[in-house]
Design an enzyme around this catalytic site. Sequence first.
Site, PDB file in Angstrom:
ATOM      1  N   LYS A 228       0.860  -1.182   0.000  1.00 14.06           N
ATOM      2  CA  LYS A 228       0.000   0.000   0.000  1.00 14.06           C
ATOM      3  C   LYS A 228       0.898   1.234   0.000  1.00 14.06           C
ATOM      4  O   LYS A 228       1.966   1.220   0.642  1.00 14.06           O
ATOM      5  CB  LYS A 228      -0.883  -0.033   1.250  1.00 14.06           C
ATOM      6  CG  LYS A 228      -1.915   1.086   1.342  1.00 14.06           C
ATOM      7  CD  LYS A 228      -2.812   0.913   2.586  1.00 14.06           C
ATOM      8  CE  LYS A 228      -3.821   2.038   2.732  1.00 14.06           C
ATOM      9  NZ  LYS A 228      -4.711   1.858   3.902  1.00 14.06           N
TER      10      LYS A 228
ATOM     11  N   SER B 239      -9.615   2.265   3.366  1.00 15.31           N
ATOM     12  CA  SER B 239      -8.721   2.970   2.488  1.00 15.31           C
ATOM     13  C   SER B 239      -7.785   2.072   1.684  1.00 15.31           C
ATOM     14  O   SER B 239      -7.216   2.520   0.693  1.00 15.31           O
ATOM     15  CB  SER B 239      -7.868   3.942   3.315  1.00 15.31           C
ATOM     16  OG  SER B 239      -7.029   3.237   4.208  1.00 15.31           O
TER      17      SER B 239
ATOM     18  N   SER C 169      -9.877  -0.095   7.523  1.00 10.85           N
ATOM     19  CA  SER C 169      -9.321   0.113   6.184  1.00 10.85           C
ATOM     20  C   SER C 169      -8.736  -1.116   5.515  1.00 10.85           C
ATOM     21  O   SER C 169      -8.373  -1.063   4.348  1.00 10.85           O
ATOM     22  CB  SER C 169      -8.251   1.208   6.225  1.00 10.85           C
ATOM     23  OG  SER C 169      -8.851   2.475   6.248  1.00 10.85           O
TER      24      SER C 169
END
Lengths: 480, 484
Positions: A78, A153, A177
């Site tokens: 990420k 997210s 997330s």
Amino acid sequence: MSYQFHTIEEFRDLLDSRQASSVELTKDCLQRIRNTSELVNCFVAVHEERALAAAQRADQDMANGTTGPLTGIPIAHKDVFCVEGEATTCCSKMLASFVAPYNATIVERLSQAGAVCVGKTNMDEFAMGSSNETSSFGPVKNPWNLERVPGGSSGGSAAAVAAGLVPACTGSDTGGSIRQPASFCGVTGFKPSYGLNSRFGMVAFASSLDHPGTLTRTASEAEIMLKAMSGHDKNDSTSVASVPSQAEFQQPRVLGYPARLFSNLPSAISSCLDTAIRTLEESGYRIVEIDIPHFDVAVATYYVISCAEASTNLSRYDGIRYGHRSEHRGGVTEMFEHSRSEGFGTEVKRRILTGTFVLSVGYFDAYYLKAQKIRRLIRDDYRKAFESVDLILSPSTPTTAFGLEQMDRDPTEMYRQDEFTVPVSLSGLPSMSVPCGFAGELPVGMQLIGPHFGEASVIALGKAFQSITDWHTKRPILPS
Amino acid sequence: MTYESRWEAVIGLELHVQLNTAAKIFSSAPVGVGFAPNQAASIVDLAFPGTLPVLNQEVLVKAIRFGLAITADIASQCRFDRKSYFYPDLPKGYQITQLNEPIVGRGTLNVQLDDGSIKPVDITRAHLEEDAGKSVHDRYPGQTAIDLNRAGTPLLEIVTEPQLHSPEEAAACFRQLHTLVTWLGICDGNLNEGSMRCDANVSVRLKGNSKLGERTEIKNINSFRFVQKALQFEIQRQIAALERGDTLIQETRLYDVARDETRPMREKEFSDDYRYFPDPDLLPVSISEDLIHQIRETMPELPAVRRERYVADLLLDDSTAARLTRNRETSDYFERTIDRCPNPKLAANWIVGVVSAALNKDILSIEQAPVNPDELGEILLQVDNGSITQTAARQVFQSLWSNGGSVEEALASQKRTHNADDSHLRTIVQSILDSHPKQLEQLKGGRKKIAGFFVGQIMKETGGSADPRRVNEILSDLLLDEDP
């Protein structure tokens, strides 16, 4: 030969039996990413040269017989994790030009374990959002329905695994997330106990709630990743030593279900949960009704604490040392104001303002301090619940993947996406979202929640569930 | 005559003491000066994304040493907080400090005032925090440069109760704290480089009034003298304003050294609301009894204790005892000297006199003294047992100081010169006797008092350099010779 949708174990077999080299797997992976990038938009950077060099090293290591479970396996990080010499943007204009001068501990450990990082995945700006629409690189599309969001997210990581591009991605989970996008994309999202994975090198959102974790197809892969990532890090004062050894671990038998909390669930989701619970019951697990009395105030509590911490964590982005600096001329205060106004997106600004407000003189006691008290009550609720059960079951999200731009009007509606995940985050407990069915074409996820450092139990139940169900093996069909 | 006699000043100090640890408080970057700009700042000090603070345990030890020295409560648990404000040389946009749970609680500092009396001043607390970097305004025209080498340097902020009532008391308190922290070895005490910086809170009130007046805070003063001068100005300013019937406002002021005045800081340079809250990156710190005990074992004898011992046991006068204990190096020099020569008064007088003068002349600190305390002790031992005169000892000392060598050699050489001097002196004495036959007759006639006249004449002739005792000896020798 395409290796799409392969798991870590399948890659391992191919590599160990010399049916494929890491370079071949990596090239294939890079090709898949190129083919789908416009469609899904889950990658924001592809580290082609670096990945091929790492793959070559892995092949060399395997030839030398020094092989770990992740040697030569392509993964992605990420964009919240620092990778030395590569852009680490948090998908924010603020950090568009920022190149990290060091590796996050987790990046370093996975690299040491031989994993080949192929690139960085898309995310909500500074990990603030539940739809991946706040990214400066544009939204990620859900591989199951390209008109819908992947969740956030860690939307890029979830979509990349769901689309079969890489077997595993790192993610970060502050209020949900990892688990919410895992649920929306039909993959396995795992957030271990707070402190188990080092936060060093993961760009901070809310320090006391930020949990690094993984998105994989299966619980078994999550376990492989966790073993490579976890453990004490001298650079993170809040990190702890590894999980208690397997010797102390007992197979979970008694599962708590706080049914009261989920009475308003859409029937398409609740029927998936009911079926999953019945399947577990039929396999010999005992299901016990429990309650988490302070569950309902968790979302408000979470937004007070996370915004308070975020408002100060994001103060460092002032345009002085790195990151976006406004062209606007003026004094230093004007420079701060313009750099921050231009560099941050709307949702990030909203949270900074909220956090600044709740910490201000005259409001601190009513908001921040009260939220901390409630946080303790919620933790106590879970502690009490775990006196009578081994693990707790819960839906991962109150809805399935919603449409792009559907939640634009009311941010608090978006915040309700986190209502089943934030109580767990506030308590720092290990939690895994596993696919447990479909509502129409869209995946539904179930959370498996453990007591502090009960990772082994959570993983064991995840593996057991995936041995008696096949939801995690379902694959979306992407237009070519 | 001013109105001052009606008014009383109330002063409290806040001292920022840089701890002399090897590494910074939350990173492994080195602490100190002499690095090129930004070369002693790590990614943690620069607040790069993803970096986290990790507490340097060494700062705890140094803070606890201070706490024990002022007999303060040491917290069994302390905690760090974030103090938010934007400033170009504050990389994180917040400073890590301790608000509600400081490491050192209430204690007492015995301040020696100029008249030698002791005033106990309560220390409210002392807490740990990180220093900011520096904004450099005079390097690039029209631009400000940022040097973050200082960012993350550990600070101990010491806060006194408002129990000081004059600029002189405030300066004495600052000086006392300076002595103490350097004595404890927790700060290098280098005021010019900002190792200790003082903020002074001051208000005035009519004598007899128990309510405190509106206070102002004078920030960032880095010398004892400037604290005194800044407070003198500020107290006068406040009194004059109140006498005029003006109201004072609570504000932060800066002392302008060049103009010798205080003036308000620009409003924008500070904020009222720092939005303190516990830093979630750092866990609360537990301090065990065991650690405190270990540190207590390594505590040196403190300056106040030594001062009292010098007066009570060694029978030194107050002012000599105070001068010897103003810094640890001087006091340790004295201690080592009297290990060798057990005459404390002699040693003390030499150190505050001869040694101190020699140091001042050569601009040296006592650790740099060319004559070490063992050597001084050896010389003084010769004086103490009557082997040499003070004058001779001074010559030996000066020779060692300027030319080096061993004490033995210097003593031997002095004796040779002394003997040579002796024959020269004999010649002088004889010539004086010869040129004053009348007085010589009187002396021979038994008028002993006339001897003083001769000694005086001889001393005059030698420009005072002769040892009077030796002159007397030679005089009686020669008288015997003349009287067969």
